[in-house]
Design an enzyme around this catalytic site. Structure first.
Site: not given
Ligand SMILES: NC(=O)C1=CN([C@@H]2O[C@H](COP(=O)(O)OP(=O)(O)OC[C@H]3O[C@@H](n4cnc5c(N)ncnc54)[C@H](O)[C@@H]3O)[C@@H](O)[C@H]2O)C=CC1
Ligand SMILES: O=C([O-])CC(=O)C(=O)O
Length: 307
Positions: A9-11, A13, A81, A94, A118, A174
Site C-alpha cells: 500500500a505504498g506509492n 500500490g 531504490r 525484495n 517489485t 527493466h
Molecule cells: N516495475 C516497475 O516499472 C516499477 C517498479 N517499482 C517497484 O515497486 C516497488 C514498490 O514501490 P513503491 O510503492 O514506490 O514503494 P513504497 O515503499 O512506497 O511501498 C512499498 C510497500 O510495500 C510494503 N511491504 C513490504 N513488505 C511487504 C509484505 N511482505 N507484504 C505486503 N506489503 C509489504 C511496505 O510496507 C510499503 O508500504 C519497489 O520495489 C519499486 O522499485 C516502482 C516503480 C516502477
Molecule cells: O526507478 C525505479 O527504481 C523505479 C522504476 O523501476 C522506474 O521508475 O522505472
C-alpha cells in the site's frame, strides 16, 4: 464483477488502487504488512468515490485471507531504490518479500493472474513464477509500458506533437540495458529515424534508459509511481476486457528472441488468459547484440537467486 488485489500500500500500490477504483473494474483489496496503512488508504479512497463518482468497494487489510479468489493480484510490495542505487541492489531484500507474498497468493488466489511490479522487475517476476508454480501465461511483469511511455513522452516533447500520436517501443530488461527501438517507434506512421537526427535520437534513448533514475534522483526518497500505476492499469484493462492489446510487458520467454527460461521485456498480446502470444520484432545487428547482453545479465541474477 472482477476482484483485484494489490499487495503493498505504498506509492505504487495506493496510486494503482486509486486509478482502478476510478475505472470501476470490480472490488479491490489492498494488503500491506504495516498495520492501519492499507485500511486508512482504503477508507480515504472509498470516500473519494462520493466526490469523484464511483462505487468501487475497496478493502484495506493486513490479512492475506482477504485476497481469496482474486482474479488479478498485483505485487507492489517491497523496497524502492534510493539515489545512487541500481534496481539490482534491491534483489536480496525484495526476494524475501516476494517469496512471502507469492506463497500467500498460491494459497489464497490459485487461479489468479499475477502482475509483478517489485524491482528488480524481471528477476522478481521469475521469483513469482517459481514460488506460485502458476503457468507462465498468468505470471508477468510491468515494465515495458512504463519505459515505452517515457520514450514516447520524450519524443513528443522533442517534436512538439501530442503524446497520443506517438508510438514508441522499448524491449529488454527493466534496467540500464533496456533497448529503446527507434525503428519501431513512429509518429503517425512515420518511423523516428525519418523525423529526427541520430544524435537527437541517441539523447532520447539515453534519457529513457535512465528515466527511472532521473526521478529517483529528484525525489531523493522513493521512485516513480504516477506513470507506473497508469501502466499497471493498462495491463489490467486489457485482461479484464479481453482487449488482446499488444503491450510491452516482462514475459517468460520459451525460445522467442533466442532466449529460454528468463523474463524479458517484449511486446505481448494481453487478454483474459494473460499472455496470449509474444510478438517478435526485427532487430538490427547491434540491437541483437545488446539483447544478448541484457538477457545474459538477467540470467546471471536468476542463477544467483536464493529461492
Ligand atoms: N516495475 C516497475 O516499472 C516499477 C517498479 N517499482 C517497484 O515497486 C516497488 C514498490 O514501490 P513503491 O510503492 O514506490 O514503494 P513504497 O515503499 O512506497 O511501498 C512499498 C510497500 O510495500 C510494503 N511491504 C513490504 N513488505 C511487504 C509484505 N511482505 N507484504 C505486503 N506489503 C509489504 C511496505 O510496507 C510499503 O508500504 C519497489 O520495489 C519499486 O522499485 C516502482 C516503480 C516502477
Ligand atoms: O526507478 C525505479 O527504481 C523505479 C522504476 O523501476 C522506474 O521508475 O522505472
Amino acid at each position: 464483477m472482477a476482484k483485484i488485489s494489490v499487495i503493498g500500500a505504498g506509492n505504487v500500490g495506493a496510486t494503482t488502487v486509486q486509478r482502478l477504483a476510478e475505472m470501476e473494474f470490480g472490488s479491490i483489496v489492498l494488503v500491506d504488512i504495516v498495520e492501519g496503512l492499507p485500511q486508512g488508504k482504503a477508507l480515504d479512497l472509498m470516500q473519494a468515490g462520493a466526490i469523484v463518482g464511483y462505487d468501487t468497494k475497496i478493502k484495506g487489510s493486513n490479512d492475506y485471507a482477504d485476497i481469496v479468489d482474486s482474479d488479478i493480484v498485483i505485487i507492489t510490495a517491497g523496497a524502492a531504490r534510493k539515489p545512487g542505487m541500481s534496481r539490482a541492489d534491491l534483489i536480496n531484500i525484495n526476494t524475501k518479500i516476494m517469496k512471502d507474498v507469492c506463497e500467500k497468493i498460491k494459497q489464497y488466489a490459485p487461479k489468479s493472474i499475477v502482475i509483478a511490479v517489485t524491482n528488480p522487475l524481471d528477476i522478481m517476476t521469475y521469483v513469482a513464477l517459481e514460488i506460485t508454480g502458476f503457468e507462465p501465461n498468468r505470471v508477468f511483469g510491468m515494465s515495458g509500458i512504463l519505459d515505452t511511455g517515457r520514450f514516447a513522452s520524450f519524443i513528443a516533447d522533442e517534436l512538439a506533437y501530442s503524446k497520443r500520436d506517438v508510438e514508441a517501443m522499448v524491449i529488454g530488461g527493466h534496467g540500464d540495458q533496456m533497448l529503446p527501438l527507434p525503428q519501431h517507434s513512429s509518429v503517425f506512421g512515420t518511423p523516428l529515424p525519418e523525423l529526427l537526427g541520430e544524435d537527437v535520437i541517441a539523447g532520447l534513448v539515453e534519457r529513457t534508459i535512465h528515466g527511472g533514475a532521473e526521478i529517483v534522483a529528484l525525489l531523493k526518497q522513493g521512485s516513480a509511481f504516477y506513470a507506473p500505476s497508469a501502466a499497471i492499469v493498462q495491463m489490467v484493462e486489457s485482461i479484464l476486457r479481453d482487449e488482446k492489446r499488444i503491450l510491452p510487458v516482462s514475459a517468460y520467454l520459451q525460445g522467442e528472441y533466442g532466449q529460454k527460461g528468463i523474463y524479458f521485456g517484449v511486446p505481448a498480446k494481453i487478454g483474459c488468459d494473460g499472455i496470449e502470444g509474444i510478438i517478435e520484432l526485427e532487430l538490427t545487428e547491434e540491437q541483437e547484440h545488446a539483447l544478448k547482453e541484457s538477457s545474459a545479465s538477467i540470467r546471471e541474477n536468476i542463477e544467483d537467486l536464493d529461492i
